[in-house]
Write an enzyme that holds these catalytic residues in place. Sequence first.
Site, mmCIF file in Angstrom:
data_model
loop_
_atom_site.group_PDB
_atom_site.id
_atom_site.type_symbol
_atom_site.label_atom_id
_atom_site.label_comp_id
_atom_site.label_asym_id
_atom_site.label_seq_id
_atom_site.Cartn_x
_atom_site.Cartn_y
_atom_site.Cartn_z
ATOM 1 N N TYR A 143 0.823 -1.214 0.000
ATOM 2 C CA TYR A 143 0.000 0.000 0.000
ATOM 3 C C TYR A 143 0.857 1.264 0.000
ATOM 4 C CZ TYR A 143 -3.448 3.492 0.971
ATOM 5 O OH TYR A 143 -4.233 4.603 0.854
ATOM 6 N N TRP A 145 1.644 5.531 -1.879
ATOM 7 C CA TRP A 145 1.617 6.534 -2.954
ATOM 8 C C TRP A 145 2.964 6.591 -3.661
ATOM 9 C CZ3 TRP A 145 -1.582 10.687 -4.793
ATOM 10 C CH2 TRP A 145 -2.910 10.592 -4.369
HETATM 11 N N1 LIG Z 1 -2.859 10.011 11.246
HETATM 12 C C1 LIG Z 1 -3.130 9.869 9.949
HETATM 13 N N2 LIG Z 1 -2.549 8.874 9.245
HETATM 14 C C2 LIG Z 1 -2.829 8.717 7.937
HETATM 15 C C3 LIG Z 1 -3.742 9.578 7.285
HETATM 16 C C4 LIG Z 1 -4.356 10.616 8.044
HETATM 17 O O1 LIG Z 1 -5.182 11.393 7.539
HETATM 18 N N3 LIG Z 1 -4.011 10.741 9.373
HETATM 19 N N4 LIG Z 1 -4.018 9.401 5.957
HETATM 20 C C5 LIG Z 1 -3.859 8.051 5.410
HETATM 21 C C6 LIG Z 1 -3.937 8.066 3.956
HETATM 22 S S1 LIG Z 1 -5.390 8.667 3.297
HETATM 23 C C7 LIG Z 1 -2.963 7.578 3.163
HETATM 24 S S2 LIG Z 1 -3.277 7.479 1.466
HETATM 25 C C8 LIG Z 1 -1.709 7.047 3.701
HETATM 26 C C9 LIG Z 1 -0.487 7.352 2.831
HETATM 27 O O2 LIG Z 1 0.534 6.491 3.141
HETATM 28 P P1 LIG Z 1 1.753 6.229 2.141
HETATM 29 O O3 LIG Z 1 1.283 6.240 0.736
HETATM 30 O O4 LIG Z 1 2.483 5.043 2.618
HETATM 31 O O5 LIG Z 1 2.609 7.546 2.386
HETATM 32 P P2 LIG Z 1 3.760 8.185 1.529
HETATM 33 O O6 LIG Z 1 4.510 9.044 2.459
HETATM 34 O O7 LIG Z 1 3.213 8.832 0.308
HETATM 35 O O8 LIG Z 1 4.658 6.922 1.159
HETATM 36 C C10 LIG Z 1 4.927 6.511 -0.131
HETATM 37 C C11 LIG Z 1 6.312 5.914 -0.138
HETATM 38 O O9 LIG Z 1 6.598 5.445 -1.456
HETATM 39 C C12 LIG Z 1 7.911 5.830 -1.804
HETATM 40 N N5 LIG Z 1 8.010 5.951 -3.265
HETATM 41 C C13 LIG Z 1 7.684 7.007 -4.032
HETATM 42 N N6 LIG Z 1 7.922 6.758 -5.308
HETATM 43 C C14 LIG Z 1 8.410 5.512 -5.386
HETATM 44 C C15 LIG Z 1 8.842 4.694 -6.451
HETATM 45 O O10 LIG Z 1 8.797 5.082 -7.598
HETATM 46 N N7 LIG Z 1 9.289 3.457 -6.131
HETATM 47 C C16 LIG Z 1 9.336 2.996 -4.859
HETATM 48 N N8 LIG Z 1 9.763 1.769 -4.647
HETATM 49 N N9 LIG Z 1 8.925 3.750 -3.830
HETATM 50 C C17 LIG Z 1 8.472 4.992 -4.091
HETATM 51 C C18 LIG Z 1 8.110 7.171 -1.122
HETATM 52 O O11 LIG Z 1 9.471 7.476 -0.995
HETATM 53 C C19 LIG Z 1 7.388 6.949 0.197
HETATM 54 O O12 LIG Z 1 8.235 6.476 1.189
HETATM 55 O O13 LIG Z 1 -1.502 7.583 5.013
HETATM 56 C C20 LIG Z 1 -2.595 7.328 5.883
HETATM 57 N N10 LIG Z 1 -2.234 7.707 7.245
HETATM 58 N N1 LIG Z 2 -1.303 18.583 -0.195
HETATM 59 C C1 LIG Z 2 -1.740 17.319 -0.063
HETATM 60 N N2 LIG Z 2 -2.876 16.933 -0.699
HETATM 61 C C2 LIG Z 2 -3.352 15.668 -0.551
HETATM 62 C C3 LIG Z 2 -2.657 14.699 0.217
HETATM 63 C C4 LIG Z 2 -1.465 15.134 0.881
HETATM 64 O O1 LIG Z 2 -0.822 14.349 1.611
HETATM 65 N N3 LIG Z 2 -1.054 16.437 0.730
HETATM 66 N N4 LIG Z 2 -3.142 13.416 0.316
HETATM 67 C C5 LIG Z 2 -4.143 12.959 -0.638
HETATM 68 C C6 LIG Z 2 -4.851 11.781 -0.120
HETATM 69 S S1 LIG Z 2 -4.069 10.286 -0.170
HETATM 70 C C7 LIG Z 2 -6.109 11.829 0.363
HETATM 71 S S2 LIG Z 2 -6.873 10.406 0.909
HETATM 72 C C8 LIG Z 2 -6.847 13.096 0.427
HETATM 73 C C9 LIG Z 2 -7.430 13.283 1.822
HETATM 74 O O2 LIG Z 2 -8.539 14.060 1.807
HETATM 75 P P1 LIG Z 2 -9.373 14.249 3.169
HETATM 76 O O3 LIG Z 2 -9.455 12.979 3.889
HETATM 77 O O4 LIG Z 2 -10.638 14.945 2.867
HETATM 78 O O5 LIG Z 2 -8.393 15.241 3.899
HETATM 79 P P2 LIG Z 2 -7.921 15.452 5.403
HETATM 80 O O6 LIG Z 2 -6.827 16.436 5.260
HETATM 81 O O7 LIG Z 2 -7.619 14.170 6.090
HETATM 82 O O8 LIG Z 2 -9.146 16.112 6.162
HETATM 83 C C10 LIG Z 2 -9.948 17.130 5.619
HETATM 84 C C11 LIG Z 2 -10.500 18.032 6.674
HETATM 85 O O9 LIG Z 2 -11.273 17.310 7.636
HETATM 86 C C12 LIG Z 2 -11.232 18.073 8.828
HETATM 87 N N5 LIG Z 2 -11.725 17.288 9.964
HETATM 88 C C13 LIG Z 2 -11.023 16.515 10.841
HETATM 89 N N6 LIG Z 2 -11.865 15.986 11.754
HETATM 90 C C14 LIG Z 2 -13.111 16.411 11.442
HETATM 91 C C15 LIG Z 2 -14.413 16.177 11.996
HETATM 92 O O10 LIG Z 2 -14.590 15.447 12.940
HETATM 93 N N7 LIG Z 2 -15.460 16.784 11.385
HETATM 94 C C16 LIG Z 2 -15.312 17.592 10.321
HETATM 95 N N8 LIG Z 2 -16.422 18.129 9.795
HETATM 96 N N9 LIG Z 2 -14.108 17.860 9.808
HETATM 97 C C17 LIG Z 2 -13.022 17.243 10.328
HETATM 98 C C18 LIG Z 2 -9.785 18.476 8.933
HETATM 99 O O11 LIG Z 2 -9.659 19.607 9.778
HETATM 100 C C19 LIG Z 2 -9.458 18.788 7.475
HETATM 101 O O12 LIG Z 2 -9.611 20.160 7.200
HETATM 102 O O13 LIG Z 2 -5.998 14.210 0.171
HETATM 103 C C20 LIG Z 2 -5.156 14.050 -0.954
HETATM 104 N N10 LIG Z 2 -4.500 15.334 -1.173
HETATM 105 MO MO LIG Z 3 -5.215 8.758 0.960
#
Ligand SMILES: Nc1nc2c(c(=O)[nH]1)N[C@H]1C(S)=C(S)[C@@H](COP(=O)(O)OP(=O)(O)OC[C@H]3O[C@@H](n4cnc5c(=O)[nH]c(N)nc54)[C@H](O)[C@@H]3O)O[C@H]1N2
Ligand SMILES: Nc1nc2c(c(=O)[nH]1)N[C@H]1C(S)=C(S)[C@@H](COP(=O)(O)OP(=O)(O)OC[C@H]3O[C@@H](n4cnc5c(=O)[nH]c(N)nc54)[C@H](O)[C@@H]3O)O[C@H]1N2
Ligand SMILES: [Mo]
Length: 815
Positions: A143, A145
Site C-alpha cells: 500500500y 503513494w
Molecule cells: N494520522 C493519519 N494517518 C494517515 C492519514 C491521516 O489522515 N491521518 N491518511 C492516510 C492516507 S489517506 C494515506 S493514502 C496514507 C499514505 O501512506 P503512504 O502512501 O504510505 O505515504 P507516503 O509518504 O506517500 O509513502 C509513499 C512511499 O513510497 C515511496 N516511493 C515514491 N515513489 C516511489 C517509487 O517510484 N518506487 C518505490 N519503490 N517507492 C516509491 C516514497 O518514498 C514513500 O516512502 O496515510 C494514511 N495515514
Molecule cells: N497537499 C496534499 N494533498 C493531498 C494529500 C497530501 O498528503 N497532501 N493526500 C491525498 C490523499 S491520499 C487523500 S486520501 C486526500 C485526503 O482528503 P481528506 O481525507 O478529505 O483530507 P484530510 O486532510 O484528512 O481532512 C480534511 C478536513 O477534515 C477536517 N476534519 C477533521 N476531523 C473532522 C471532523 O470530525 N469533522 C469535520 N467536519 N471535519 C473534520 C480536517 O480539519 C481537514 O480540514 O488528500 C489528498 N491530497
Molecule cells: Mo489517501
Amino acid sequence: MKNLSRRDFLKSTSAVVTLASINPALNAMVINNAKKILTTSHYGAFYAVVEDGKFVRTIPYEKDNHPSPMIEAMPDRVYTPTRVKYPYVREGFLKHEHKSDTTKRGKEKFVRVSWDKAFELVAKEIKRVQKTTGPDSIYAGCYGWWTSGNMHNVRNIAQRMLKLTGGFVDDVNTYSTGAIRVILPYVTGSASGYYKPSAWPTVIKNVDNLVIIGADPYVTNQIAWTSADHRYYDYMEDLKEESKKRKINIININPVYTETAQKLNAKQVSLKPGTDVALMLGIANYMYKNKLYNEKFMKKYTYGRKQFFKYLIGEEDNIDKTPQWASKITGISEKDIELLAKLFAKGKTTLMGGWAIQRMDSGEQSHWMMVTLACMIGQIGQEGGGFTFSGHYSNIGAPAATGPGLSAFPINFKNTKDIPWVNKKSKYIPVARIADMLLNPGEKFDYNGKKLTYPDIKMIYWAGGNPFHHHQDVNKLIKAWQKPESIIFIEPYWTASARMADIVLPATTTFERNDITFFGHGSHESIMAMKKAVEPIAESKNDYDIAVGIMDKLGLKELYTEGKKDEMDWIKEFYNNSLKQAKDKNIPMLEFDDFWEKGHTDFKISQKAKNYVSFKSFIKNKRKNRLGTPSGKFEIFSKTIESYNYDDCAPHPKWYEPMEYLGSKKANKYPYHIVSPHPKYRLHSQLNNTWLRNVYEVKGREPILINIEDAKEKGIKDGDVVKVFNDRGSVLAGAVVTSNIRKNVVQLCEGAWYDPADLQNGDTSCIHGHVNVLTIDKGTSKLAQGNIAHTALVDFEKYTGELPQIKVFTPPKTI
Ligand SMILES: Nc1nc2c(c(=O)[nH]1)N[C@H]1C(S)=C(S)[C@@H](COP(=O)(O)OP(=O)(O)OC[C@H]3O[C@@H](n4cnc5c(=O)[nH]c(N)nc54)[C@H](O)[C@@H]3O)O[C@H]1N2
Ligand SMILES: Nc1nc2c(c(=O)[nH]1)N[C@H]1C(S)=C(S)[C@@H](COP(=O)(O)OP(=O)(O)OC[C@H]3O[C@@H](n4cnc5c(=O)[nH]c(N)nc54)[C@H](O)[C@@H]3O)O[C@H]1N2
Ligand SMILES: [Mo]
C-alpha cells in the site's frame, strides 16, 4: 540552505513568490545550455531543467494555471542526502538470514552489498518461504503513494513478481476511503458513487449553498493520483465570480477554519471532531418535524425511510435526535443547527464531504448520513444539488475529456496455460488491519459480511509505501513488525519503514526513468510522457529492473517480461493500446513517436461532460437506470447489513459514540482531540526530506495548531516546542498558536518523518512530530474495518528540556 522561519513565510501574501525567493536551486541558477524536459507528477506537470546532467530546477507547465509550490522541491527530491544509494542488508540478517533476531530491526547497522548478492538473497528468501509456508505467508499489499506513471506502477510490478513465484497475501481498500468504499455500495449501489460527482461548471452555475463537510480542497487538490492539473482552482475562481453576481452561501463544517474556508470566505461551523453524524441527525430531525424535507423524493427514490425516521425521532431507542440533543454532542448551538436545517431546505444545496470524517470510529456512518440528508433535501440529480464526495481529491469534478483509457503495468499474465497457479485468488486483509494480522495469526475477524482469518505472515515484501508513516499506533506496529522472518523494502529514501527492514533495495525516482500517465486525474486532458531527465543516482535501479533482476535469479525472467527488452517496450504497448481505442472511436491522437517527441497528446472536453450531473439518469427514469442496490434505490435502510447482525453497524445511519472524543470519559484525562489532516507542503511523508520543510517547521519540528485560549492556559507561546502525549505514546511538535482552530482541538498533520528518541534503548517517542505515535489502531466497525486515524485524544505541555537533535534526515550508519 537559507532557513526561512514560519513567521516570515506566513507574513508574505503569495506562497509561490516566497518559495521561489528561498529555493536554493533558484538562487544559484544560471541557464547555460539547459535542457527543458516536460514531465509530470502527483504535484503537477512541469519542465525539469537539466544542466550538465543535473536537474537544477522546474518551470511550471503552461497549461497549469495554478502550479503547486511543491514542484520546486523536485530537484531536492533527487539529490537529498536521505537517498538510499546502494543495496543494503541488516547486519544480523546477512549473518543469520531468516533466523535472525527480529527485535534488532531498526537498531542494527546496514551492510552494503552488491546488486548480485541482493538479488540472490531476495530470490532465495522468496523461494524458501514459497516452499515452506507458502503464498499465504507472504504479505505484498504494497500500500502506498509511489510515484505517478503507469509503467512503474510499483505495486503491480511487485505483485506480478510474487504471483509468478506462487502467490501472496494482498490488501483491499485504502487508508483514504476505508469506510466509504465499503458502505456506499450498500447505499448508492456503487463505490464509484463517490468518484464521479457533478461537474463543477453545473454546480457553480446553480448552487446556492455549498456545504463543505470535513474537507480542505485548497490543500488536498494540490496533488492527484495520476498527475494534478489543478483545474479545481480554475473553478474556484469561477465560483468567486459567480458569487459576485448572486448570493452563494459557503459553509465550512470543520473544527478548523481551513485554507479553503479562508479563501472562499466561508461561514464557520466549528463542531467537536467526530460528531458530524450527530449534527446531521439534528438537522434531519428539525427538517422532519417541521416538514422541511422532500417527502416525494424520499418515497420515490429511497428505500427504508420509515425505519430511519423511527430512529430519528426516538421511536427506536427513546432518544429524540433533536437539535438540542445534537447541540450537546457537537458543541454547535441549537439555533445554528435549526438555521442550517432551514438553509439547506431553501435553494440548491450541495453537500460536499471530505474523507477525514470517515477515517474515524464508526466512519461508515458519516457518508451514509450525508446521502440520507441529501435525499431528505431531495435535490439529487439536479444541477447544483445533491452530494459530492470527491470534489476535494485529485481535482475530480473537473469535466472529463473524451479519450481512451491507458493501460498500466499488468499484474496478470496473458497466457496462463503453463503457469496455472497465477490464476489462484489471493488471500487478503482490509488494508488497515496489518498490525492485527501480524500479531494475531489464525484469529478470525469480521469484514463486510464475511468471517476472515488472519494469515501467518513470515515475509513482507513492500514497494512504494511507508507503513511507519501511514499506519496508526506506531508502538503497536513496532511490536507487530518483529513477527515476520524477513522484511524487504524497495525505496528511494531512508524512510522510517526502510530503516525497519532487513533488505533495502534503492529505487530510482521518476526523474531517472521513463514513464507515461494522464495529465489530470479527473479531466484526463492529455496522455503525457514522463521522460527520463537524469541518470540514476548512485546504484539505484528502476523498480521494474529490480523485479527483473530477482526474476532472473529465479529463472522466471522471460515469463515476467514477456520477452520485452525494457520499460520503453511496455510504454509503447500501453500507448498503442490507447491509440487503437482512439482510432476505433475516431478520436484524434498522435502516433507514438510524435507523442514521445512532443511530450503529450491532448483530448477535447465535450459540452456534455461540462453539464454532467450525477444520478441524473436515475432520477429521470428510476426503473431503467436503477441503482445497484437490492431495491434499485438509495438505501437508507439496508436489509443486507441487517442480516450481518453487527453490534457496531446498524442497518441505517446511526450515531455511535466514538471510543475517544471530547464527550467521552477519556476526555477527563486527555482533554484535547487531535486531528491529523493531510499536509499542505507534502504528500504524506513525501517531500518532508526536502528543503521545503524549512517553510513550515517550528524549531525543526512538525507544526501543531493550538487554539489561543488553550495555549494561554498552558503558558505556551507561538514558536515553543510542546510535548504531546497520551497512553499510546508521545511526540514533540512546534506550537503554532491560532484562533483558526476550535478550543480543545489540536491539529498535527500526518506525514512528519518518524524520528524515535532512542530506539536502541526502547524510547520510541518521536522527537520530530509523527502523529501516528498518538493515534488508535482499530477498525471503523466490523463492516469496513477502515482506519480511525482521526479518533484520538491527547494532552500536551510546554517542552522545557534540551531539544534533541533531529536524526532522521541523516542516513543511517552503514558498513
Ligand atoms: N494520522 C493519519 N494517518 C494517515 C492519514 C491521516 O489522515 N491521518 N491518511 C492516510 C492516507 S489517506 C494515506 S493514502 C496514507 C499514505 O501512506 P503512504 O502512501 O504510505 O505515504 P507516503 O509518504 O506517500 O509513502 C509513499 C512511499 O513510497 C515511496 N516511493 C515514491 N515513489 C516511489 C517509487 O517510484 N518506487 C518505490 N519503490 N517507492 C516509491 C516514497 O518514498 C514513500 O516512502 O496515510 C494514511 N495515514
Ligand atoms: N497537499 C496534499 N494533498 C493531498 C494529500 C497530501 O498528503 N497532501 N493526500 C491525498 C490523499 S491520499 C487523500 S486520501 C486526500 C485526503 O482528503 P481528506 O481525507 O478529505 O483530507 P484530510 O486532510 O484528512 O481532512 C480534511 C478536513 O477534515 C477536517 N476534519 C477533521 N476531523 C473532522 C471532523 O470530525 N469533522 C469535520 N467536519 N471535519 C473534520 C480536517 O480539519 C481537514 O480540514 O488528500 C489528498 N491530497
Ligand atoms: Mo489517501
